[in-house]
Write a protein that holds these residues in place. Structure first.
Motif, PDB file in Angstrom:
ATOM      1  N   UNK A 161     -12.269   7.169  29.531  1.00 50.64           N
ATOM      2  CA  UNK A 161     -11.356   8.115  30.150  1.00 50.64           C
ATOM      3  C   UNK A 161     -10.031   8.255  29.428  1.00 50.64           C
ATOM      4  N   UNK A 162      -9.913   7.601  28.285  1.00 47.78           N
ATOM      5  CA  UNK A 162      -8.627   7.560  27.590  1.00 47.78           C
ATOM      6  C   UNK A 162      -8.650   8.311  26.267  1.00 47.78           C
ATOM      7  N   UNK A 163      -9.726   8.162  25.508  1.00 47.69           N
ATOM      8  CA  UNK A 163      -9.744   8.669  24.136  1.00 47.69           C
ATOM      9  C   UNK A 163      -9.683  10.185  24.065  1.00 47.69           C
ATOM     10  N   UNK A 164      -8.910  10.658  23.086  1.00 47.70           N
ATOM     11  CA  UNK A 164      -8.777  12.092  22.825  1.00 47.70           C
ATOM     12  C   UNK A 164      -8.920  12.345  21.327  1.00 47.70           C
ATOM     13  N   UNK A 165      -9.163  13.594  20.984  1.00 47.87           N
ATOM     14  CA  UNK A 165      -9.275  13.977  19.583  1.00 47.87           C
ATOM     15  C   UNK A 165      -7.962  13.687  18.865  1.00 47.87           C
ATOM     16  N   UNK A 166      -8.040  13.062  17.714  1.00 43.42           N
ATOM     17  CA  UNK A 166      -6.851  12.743  16.940  1.00 43.42           C
ATOM     18  C   UNK A 166      -6.324  11.343  17.146  1.00 43.42           C
ATOM     19  N   UNK A 167      -6.933  10.588  18.091  1.00 45.01           N
ATOM     20  CA  UNK A 167      -6.504   9.203  18.320  1.00 45.01           C
ATOM     21  C   UNK A 167      -6.935   8.308  17.160  1.00 45.01           C
ATOM     22  N   UNK A 168      -6.096   7.327  16.839  1.00 48.39           N
ATOM     23  CA  UNK A 168      -6.466   6.260  15.920  1.00 48.39           C
ATOM     24  C   UNK A 168      -6.852   5.069  16.790  1.00 48.39           C
ATOM     25  N   UNK A 169      -8.121   4.682  16.762  1.00 47.55           N
ATOM     26  CA  UNK A 169      -8.635   3.633  17.638  1.00 47.55           C
ATOM     27  C   UNK A 169      -8.616   2.292  16.910  1.00 47.55           C
ATOM     28  N   UNK A 170      -7.949   1.304  17.526  1.00 47.53           N
ATOM     29  CA  UNK A 170      -7.871  -0.038  16.960  1.00 47.53           C
ATOM     30  C   UNK A 170      -8.441  -1.024  17.970  1.00 47.53           C
ATOM     31  N   UNK A 171      -9.547  -1.661  17.622  1.00 51.50           N
ATOM     32  CA  UNK A 171     -10.105  -2.695  18.489  1.00 51.50           C
ATOM     33  C   UNK A 171      -9.419  -4.017  18.165  1.00 51.50           C
ATOM     34  N   UNK A 172      -9.029  -4.747  19.208  1.00 54.98           N
ATOM     35  CA  UNK A 172      -8.362  -6.035  19.008  1.00 54.98           C
ATOM     36  C   UNK A 172      -9.217  -7.160  19.595  1.00 54.98           C
ATOM     37  N   UNK A 173     -10.508  -6.897  19.697  1.00 56.21           N
ATOM     38  CA  UNK A 173     -11.438  -7.798  20.372  1.00 56.21           C
ATOM     39  C   UNK A 173     -12.795  -7.659  19.707  1.00 56.21           C
ATOM     40  N   UNK A 202       0.842  -1.210   0.000  1.00 54.43           N
ATOM     41  CA  UNK A 202       0.000   0.000   0.000  1.00 54.43           C
ATOM     42  C   UNK A 202       0.871   1.252   0.000  1.00 54.43           C
ATOM     43  N   UNK A 203       0.412   2.279  -0.695  1.00 58.51           N
ATOM     44  CA  UNK A 203       1.238   3.461  -0.862  1.00 58.51           C
ATOM     45  C   UNK A 203       0.852   4.606   0.072  1.00 58.51           C
ATOM     46  N   UNK A 204      -0.331   4.553   0.665  1.00 58.92           N
ATOM     47  CA  UNK A 204      -0.780   5.668   1.478  1.00 58.92           C
ATOM     48  C   UNK A 204      -0.127   5.655   2.853  1.00 58.92           C
ATOM     49  N   UNK A 205       0.058   6.860   3.418  1.00 62.66           N
ATOM     50  CA  UNK A 205       0.614   7.000   4.752  1.00 62.66           C
ATOM     51  C   UNK A 205      -0.195   8.057   5.485  1.00 62.66           C
ATOM     52  N   UNK A 206      -0.377   7.872   6.790  1.00 63.81           N
ATOM     53  CA  UNK A 206      -1.268   8.731   7.558  1.00 63.81           C
ATOM     54  C   UNK A 206      -0.571   9.210   8.829  1.00 63.81           C
ATOM     55  N   UNK A 207      -0.747  10.496   9.153  1.00 60.25           N
ATOM     56  CA  UNK A 207      -0.203  11.048  10.387  1.00 60.25           C
ATOM     57  C   UNK A 207      -1.274  10.993  11.474  1.00 60.25           C
ATOM     58  N   UNK A 208      -0.920  10.466  12.631  1.00 62.61           N
ATOM     59  CA  UNK A 208      -1.880  10.373  13.741  1.00 62.61           C
ATOM     60  C   UNK A 208      -1.214  10.849  15.029  1.00 62.61           C
ATOM     61  N   UNK A 209      -2.038  11.346  15.949  1.00 69.85           N
ATOM     62  CA  UNK A 209      -1.521  11.847  17.222  1.00 69.85           C
ATOM     63  C   UNK A 209      -1.132  10.700  18.150  1.00 69.85           C
ATOM     64  N   UNK A 210      -1.968   9.637  18.159  1.00 73.17           N
ATOM     65  CA  UNK A 210      -1.729   8.520  19.067  1.00 73.17           C
ATOM     66  C   UNK A 210      -2.538   7.316  18.599  1.00 73.17           C
ATOM     67  N   UNK A 211      -2.033   6.127  18.895  1.00 74.08           N
ATOM     68  CA  UNK A 211      -2.767   4.889  18.642  1.00 74.08           C
ATOM     69  C   UNK A 211      -3.313   4.383  19.975  1.00 74.08           C
ATOM     70  N   UNK A 212      -4.600   3.985  19.966  1.00 68.51           N
ATOM     71  CA  UNK A 212      -5.221   3.433  21.174  1.00 68.51           C
ATOM     72  C   UNK A 212      -5.753   2.045  20.846  1.00 68.51           C
TER      73      UNK A 212
END
Length: 223
Positions: A160-172, A89-99
């Motif tokens: 109590x964790x999520x903030x604006x700009x987070x990339x949220x990944x569910x592993x469940x 894949x060629x696309x790349x993305x800037x994120x503040x944080x991964x959750x």
């Protein structure tokens, strides 16, 4: 000149991907898993057309399906490991944080965060929808054996964790299906706590390692 099997196989692979909708499906699944209904929503396409595209990709061994551990009527589609090793894949993305999010925030999400810290400069944390009292002891042991930085922190609730700009990944699967907060990526990783033995945790870690290794180069820190 007669084509050998590798040439025929490559031609079949390219033929399977020679459709904009199927390319989009592969792009989505290169990040994480999705149900057919979620793919239909992303593609804004009718379910029967999505089923056709998935059938083509399944026949060529590009995608597979697994039942949700939560809602057993639901299936998640995922890329077959190694099926597209030569297609980057060629696309790349800037994120503040991964959750990373799972149900109890006691195993998979912490292991994923530990792997992420080793693979990427993007900040990371983890959380749960129904946090346990502590990280599972076998998760700590597996992390120790694999030399992963997994601090003994208390599991925390996702609200109590999520903030604006987070990339949220569910592993469940359960967290993915019950979260009302938008989820950017889903990884359908079997719950090792249900089995309770080291082998199940090692398998979960191997699955997470493959996924983190694939995703990490595609994300950069937000400056």
């Amino acid at each position: 000149m007669n084509a050998d099997w590798s040439d025929v196989g490559r031609a079949r692979l390219h033929a399977a991907l020679a459709d904009p909708a199927r390319l989009r499906i592969v792009d989505v699944l290169s990040l994480g898993d999705a149900s057919p209904s979620e793919l239909a929503e992303i593609l804004t396409a009718p379910s029967n057309l999505v089923a056709h595209h998935l059938g083509v990709l399944e026949r060529e061994g590009i995608v597979s399906r697994k039942k949700s551990e939560a809602d057993r009527r639901r299936n998640y589609v995922q890329l077959v490991p190694g099926a597209l090793d030569h297609i980057t894949p060629r696309d790349q993305r800037a994120v503040a944080r991964v959750v990373f999010v799972c149900t109890r925030n006691s195993a998979r999400s912490h292991l994923a965060a530990a792997l992420w810290r080793r693979a990427s400069a993007v900040p990371v944390t983890s959380a749960g929808t129904h946090p346990a009292e502590a990280i599972h002891p076998v998760a700590l042991e597996v992390a120790r054996r694999h030399r992963l930085d997994l601090p003994r922190v208390a599991p925390q609730h996702v609200d109590g964790v999520l903030s604006l700009g987070d990339l949220v990944i569910s592993v469940c699967d359960r967290a993915h299906e019950e979260l009302t907060t938008p989820i950017d990526i889903h990884w359908s990783v079997p719950d090792p706590v249900a089995a309770g033995d080291a082998e199940a945790f090692d398998e979960a870690l191997a699955d997470l390692t493959r996924r983190v290794t694939t995703l990490a180069p595609r994300l950069t820190p937000t400056h």
